[in-house]
Design an enzyme around this catalytic site. Structure first.
Site, PDB file in Angstrom:
ATOM      1  N   ASP A 123      -6.020  -8.316   1.297  1.00  0.00           N
ATOM      2  CA  ASP A 123      -6.165  -9.751   1.055  1.00  0.00           C
ATOM      3  C   ASP A 123      -7.010 -10.008  -0.186  1.00  0.00           C
ATOM      4  OD1 ASP A 123      -4.740 -10.224   3.384  1.00  0.00           O
ATOM      5  OD2 ASP A 123      -6.526 -10.491   4.620  1.00  0.00           O
ATOM      6  N   ASN A 146       0.858  -1.182   0.000  1.00  0.00           N
ATOM      7  CA  ASN A 146       0.000   0.000   0.000  1.00  0.00           C
ATOM      8  C   ASN A 146       0.896   1.235   0.000  1.00  0.00           C
ATOM      9  OD1 ASN A 146       0.780   0.563   2.720  1.00  0.00           O
ATOM     10  ND2 ASN A 146      -0.872  -0.747   3.493  1.00  0.00           N
ATOM     11  N   MET A 147       0.297   2.406  -0.062  1.00  0.00           N
ATOM     12  CA  MET A 147       1.084   3.627  -0.224  1.00  0.00           C
ATOM     13  C   MET A 147       1.996   3.873   0.980  1.00  0.00           C
ATOM     14  SD  MET A 147       1.462   5.652  -2.698  1.00  0.00           S
ATOM     15  CE  MET A 147       2.323   7.176  -3.062  1.00  0.00           C
ATOM     16  N   LEU A 148       1.502   3.566   2.172  1.00  0.00           N
ATOM     17  CA  LEU A 148       2.317   3.755   3.372  1.00  0.00           C
ATOM     18  C   LEU A 148       3.535   2.832   3.338  1.00  0.00           C
ATOM     19  CD1 LEU A 148       2.779   5.003   6.168  1.00  0.00           C
ATOM     20  CD2 LEU A 148       1.274   3.228   7.123  1.00  0.00           C
ATOM     21  N   GLU A 149       3.317   1.573   2.978  1.00  0.00           N
ATOM     22  CA  GLU A 149       4.429   0.620   2.901  1.00  0.00           C
ATOM     23  C   GLU A 149       5.425   1.025   1.816  1.00  0.00           C
ATOM     24  OE1 GLU A 149       1.960  -3.388   4.305  1.00  0.00           O
ATOM     25  OE2 GLU A 149       1.889  -2.708   2.218  1.00  0.00           O
TER      26      GLU A 149
END
Length: 476
Positions: A264, A195-198
């Site tokens: 998921d 995701n964008m944070l990761e």
């Protein structure tokens, strides 16, 4: 991009990762405890749901795919509950049971739609030998066409490099839902879905889409990935590949109630779609549509192919593609509730020709939805004899599903579709040729239910047998 729905019955996915059991205790609260300043919940309902990698497997199975799940559990009651639930959902479980660790369990106490507290029963798995999981992977890899590694940093993927190497050695693509900033451990994977944070944890702050593309391409090159699918919340998703233009997919979510488990769902639909033969860009578009559905639900959740089809096409659009009998019956029920007239026909459709197309277009004009029931390979062999069919079931259905006139394509294995028709009960049953209505399979059942039966003419000079004979004779 508007993808078509694949036949997920043909998909096979191996999921390896951190499996969990999510438990919910739900009830009303109307007072504060005299023992401490906390609400008292009178538990009236409880629910258990597979979580983590188990939720990925559940999503694959919900689509109709073959889901094989490998993970670490304890020798305890939650492991038994998790296995029982998953196997009832047709997930093939092959867990490594460890006596000194508990099965990861998360208990949530809920009241009035709010989570009051979460209790975690877990210990990160560590120093577990690679052999038990690797041997299970090796036994399952010949049965699947995609691998998902679901990482929640609980220890099941401690030997992730060995897992990637085993899958790639078997020629099976590896899709990883990563955890943490160490992408080095995933080196050589086919695709990651951060995701964008990761993503920003690894590359730093992203200024704009151009910066996203540049930094993403650097990640792909540095860690020997084939692609990245960056999920960007309200901005949708971006697929990045080496030496290819980026694919930006806008969000399809109408309302966002809960993003739990959305990652998921994305990776499960992506892997299941690729395992049916879908190209990566189309598989990502399907995953994006799926994410738009599940964020509108509360808690970890699956989606059906009906929901996915409606997300792709809209409930009033051209069609839903290949579907199994159970989902077809559900789809027809929904169509009736919308006041739509459902037309049904059947045949082998071994070599699709102009006569078939004219016939199906005519049938579609008689209603709002057209179902085409297709004889399976075994059924065609019994009806037509040796050497038939020319094209296998999945290819015949794929061609039919690509026609604008056709909404649903469903296989049947019997000599006639009588049982299937009696289950579906279309508004109108049509058959091509010179049949008497009384001789049409399923006709009596449709009429008894208040429906109609019609015979349509075939186009002169068009026949599958004629085409086969012309090819054998060397004529164009």
């Amino acid at each position: 991009m508007k993808p078509t729905l694949p036949n997920y019955d043909q998909s096979g996915v191996l999921i390896v990762g951190d499996v969990m059991l999510d438990r919910y205790w739900v009830g009303p609260t109307s007072r504060i405890s005299p023992e401490a300043p906390v609400p008292v919940v009178k538990v009236e309902n409880n629910e258990e749901r597979p979580g983590g990698a188990a939720n990925v497997a559940m999503n694959v199975a919900a689509l109709g795919g073959q889901a094989h799940l490998v993970g670490l559990v304890g020798e305890d009651e939650p492991a038994q509950a998790l296995t029982t639930t998953l196997e009832s959902l047709k997930v093939h479980c092959d867990f490594v049971a460890l006596p000194n660790f508990p099965t990861i369990t998360k208990l949530r106490v809920m009241s009035r739609g709010q989570q009051l507290i979460r209790l975690d029963f877990e210990e990160s798995f560590h120093d577990i030998p690679a052999e038990p999981i690797i041997s299970r992977m090796q036994a399952t890899l010949p049965k699947v066409k995609a691998v998902v590694l679901s990482d929640y940093a609980k220890g099941a993927l401690e030997h992730v490099q060995l897992m990637i190497q085993e899958a790639r050695k078997a020629g099976v693509p590896v899709f990883i839902d990563p955890k943490g900033a160490d992408f080095e451990r995933y080196r050589g994977a086919t695709l990651l879905t951060p995701n964008m944070l990761e993503f920003e944890t690894v590359v730093g702050k992203v200024k704009d889409e151009e910066d996203l593309v540049v930094k993403g391409q650097q990640i792909i090159e540095e860690f020997d990935f084939e692609a990245l699918l960056v999920t960007r919340s309200e901005h949708g998703m971006t697929l990045l590949r080496s030496d290819m233009a980026p694919l930006h997919l806008p969000t399809q979510a109408r309302e966002v109630f809960d993003v739990t488990g959305a990652g998921d769902t994305v990776i499960s639909v992506l892997a299941a779609s690729v395992s049916t033969g879908k190209p990566l860009d189309e598989a990502c578009a399907l995953a994006n549509a799926a994410a738009g559905v599940v964020v509108g639900k509360l808690g970890t959740s699956t989606l059906s192919t009906i929901e996915l089809a409606e997300a792709i096409h809209g409930s009033q659009d051209s069609g839903f593609g290949i579907i199994n009998e159970e989902l077809l019956i559900s789809a027809v029920k929904q169509a009736r509730e919308r006041g739509e007239k459902v037309v049904m026909t059947n045949g082998c459709f071994d070599i699709l020709h102009a006569g078939h197309v004219y016939y199906l277009n005519h049938a579609a004009e008689l209603g709002d939805r057209l179902i085409v029931a297709v004889n399976t390979n075994e059924s065609v062999q019994r009806l037509k004899g040796p050497g038939r069919p020319i094209n296998p079931t999945d290819r015949r259905m794929a061609v039919l599903a690509g026609l604008g006139a056709v909404d649903w394509v469903v296989p049947f294995s019997e000599d006639t579709p009588q049982r299937l028709i009696s289950e579906v009960l279309p508004t109108l049953l049509v058959k091509g040729g010179d049949y008497e209505i009384k001789d049409i399979a399923g006709g009596a059942e449709v009429i008894a239910a208040g429906g109609e039966v019609k015979v349509l003419n075939f186009e002169d000079g068009c026949s599958t047998t004629g085409i086969i004979e012309a090819i054998k004779g060397g004529r164009g």
